[in-house]
Design a protein around this motif. Sequence first.
Motif, short mmCIF file in Angstrom:
data_model
loop_
_atom_site.label_atom_id
_atom_site.label_comp_id
_atom_site.label_asym_id
_atom_site.label_seq_id
_atom_site.Cartn_x
_atom_site.Cartn_y
_atom_site.Cartn_z
N ASN A 252 45.49 37.85 34.52
CA ASN A 252 45.47 38.83 33.68
C ASN A 252 45.08 39.54 33.66
O ASN A 252 45.53 41.11 33.35
CB ASN A 252 46.91 38.38 32.25
CG ASN A 252 47.67 37.33 32.13
OD1 ASN A 252 48.97 38.01 32.23
ND2 ASN A 252 47.53 35.91 32.09
N LEU A 253 43.82 39.58 33.32
CA LEU A 253 43.11 41.16 33.40
C LEU A 253 41.87 41.50 34.58
O LEU A 253 41.02 41.98 34.82
CB LEU A 253 42.39 40.57 32.07
CG LEU A 253 42.94 40.74 30.70
CD1 LEU A 253 41.91 40.12 29.52
CD2 LEU A 253 43.90 41.98 30.44
N SER A 254 42.65 40.58 35.10
CA SER A 254 41.64 40.91 36.77
C SER A 254 42.55 41.20 37.60
O SER A 254 43.09 41.19 38.21
CB SER A 254 41.21 39.32 37.45
OG SER A 254 40.69 39.99 38.85
N THR A 255 42.04 42.12 38.64
CA THR A 255 42.82 42.60 39.59
C THR A 255 42.47 41.41 40.96
O THR A 255 43.36 41.73 42.04
CB THR A 255 42.79 44.41 40.58
OG1 THR A 255 40.80 43.74 40.80
CG2 THR A 255 42.71 45.08 39.27
N SER A 256 41.89 40.71 40.86
CA SER A 256 41.55 39.56 42.23
C SER A 256 41.00 38.51 41.16
O SER A 256 39.98 38.11 41.56
CB SER A 256 40.62 40.00 43.30
OG SER A 256 39.28 40.97 42.57
N PRO A 257 41.77 37.94 41.05
CA PRO A 257 41.24 36.74 39.78
C PRO A 257 41.04 35.37 40.93
O PRO A 257 39.84 35.03 40.56
CB PRO A 257 42.96 36.02 39.15
CG PRO A 257 44.02 36.85 39.76
CD PRO A 257 43.31 37.55 40.78
N PRO A 261 33.62 36.86 40.23
CA PRO A 261 32.06 36.60 40.34
C PRO A 261 32.81 35.28 38.61
O PRO A 261 33.28 35.45 37.89
CB PRO A 261 30.88 37.55 39.62
CG PRO A 261 31.68 38.74 39.20
CD PRO A 261 33.20 38.71 39.54
N PRO A 262 31.87 34.09 38.51
CA PRO A 262 31.80 33.54 37.26
C PRO A 262 31.85 34.00 36.13
O PRO A 262 32.84 32.66 35.62
CB PRO A 262 30.71 32.72 38.28
CG PRO A 262 30.18 32.84 39.22
CD PRO A 262 30.64 33.98 39.53
N HIS A 263 31.10 34.73 36.18
CA HIS A 263 31.01 35.29 34.46
C HIS A 263 32.42 36.19 34.21
O HIS A 263 31.41 37.17 32.82
CB HIS A 263 29.53 36.14 34.25
CG HIS A 263 29.27 37.42 35.49
ND1 HIS A 263 28.20 37.05 36.83
CD2 HIS A 263 29.67 38.56 35.31
CE1 HIS A 263 28.85 38.07 37.04
NE2 HIS A 263 29.03 38.51 36.38
N PHE A 264 33.32 35.93 35.12
CA PHE A 264 33.97 37.69 34.91
C PHE A 264 34.94 37.27 33.39
O PHE A 264 34.84 38.51 32.43
CB PHE A 264 34.90 37.26 36.43
CG PHE A 264 35.78 38.18 35.75
CD1 PHE A 264 36.09 39.72 35.55
CD2 PHE A 264 37.32 37.73 34.71
CE1 PHE A 264 37.13 40.27 35.69
CE2 PHE A 264 37.97 38.66 34.17
CZ PHE A 264 38.45 39.98 35.16
N VAL A 265 35.61 36.28 32.75
CA VAL A 265 36.08 35.80 31.76
C VAL A 265 35.18 35.86 30.24
O VAL A 265 35.56 36.67 29.52
CB VAL A 265 36.62 34.77 31.96
CG1 VAL A 265 36.95 33.99 30.48
CG2 VAL A 265 37.26 34.28 32.78
N SER A 266 33.64 36.02 30.33
CA SER A 266 32.77 35.56 29.77
C SER A 266 32.01 37.17 29.21
O SER A 266 32.27 37.36 28.45
CB SER A 266 31.33 35.09 29.82
OG SER A 266 30.59 35.45 31.18
#
Length: 310
Positions: A252-257, A261-266
């Motif tokens: 929901n918070l990315s334009t391209s889930p 990169p691996p650290h996006f969610v953190s």
Amino acid sequence: MPLLVDGARVDLARPTGDMIRAHPHLEEKAKLLRSQPAQIVEPKGLLYVQQREFAVTTPKDGSVSILGSDDATTCHIVVLRHTGSGATCLTHCDGSDTEAEVSLIMSSVKSLSTSTGCGRLEVHLVGGFNDDRQLSQKLTNQLLRAFDLQPEDVHLVTFCVTELNDREEQDIHFPIIYGIAVNVKTAEIFPATFPEKGPDEDLRSAHILTGAPLTNIYDAKTEQLRIGPYFWGPFPHVDFWLEQDDAQILQNLSTSPLAEPPHFVSHIRSTLTFLKEHPFPSRSLFPDRKPRIYKKNEEGLWEQVCSDKI
């Protein structure tokens, strides 16, 4: 006055693929850039630029020698340089207001090139990929059009965007280059990653997440990094988002889930936590309405300067 390749105006009425075929050296240069492994850029002498930020300086800068940014998926990283003065701007565009952003970075480079009689403006575009929603393609077209609208000639030198920065793995598309750096002294541009993205990484990310416009973070004359003052209200549904699992945040918070990169969610969790802790930055972070100011110390690292010493 327009956007030029090899002295000829770019025909924006035709697809970008036609432009690439008409100027094969652009594709060759993109291939060369893609083939380079990403260099790890250490903090010494680095000015890291986040999304919706820009910084501009010249080779005379005694503090900053490298401008860089990464974590670009559908975003594009833009380097604009004046070959006479060496004034160099790096920005990380996400398509929020491309025309206004290009005007801003043009002005910033020209303001540091006023005493230079010779030279030309050169632009380098890197980032994006063949994403499902075609956001990268849309941003590529916006940037080409915005530079073509400028009153000065702008020469397109590097074009490693969207289809030229795409790789496919098991039917999923990814960017090849997520980040670049430019050496302000030598004008070299290279793929890069950055262990340190500060100072004030969470504060700057919060500013972006609350819908900030493109912001200049550096004063080349004083060699100072200036953050803020930034103001926002309580972030909508912050507790709800912090309760979601990683998959929901990514979706929901990315334009391209699939390509993050691996650290996006953190990184997003850290930013949301910061927004929860500082619902009113005018009280907790900027009570005196003054920016947080940093200068490079003798080790080449950012150090906060008290505003009363400025």
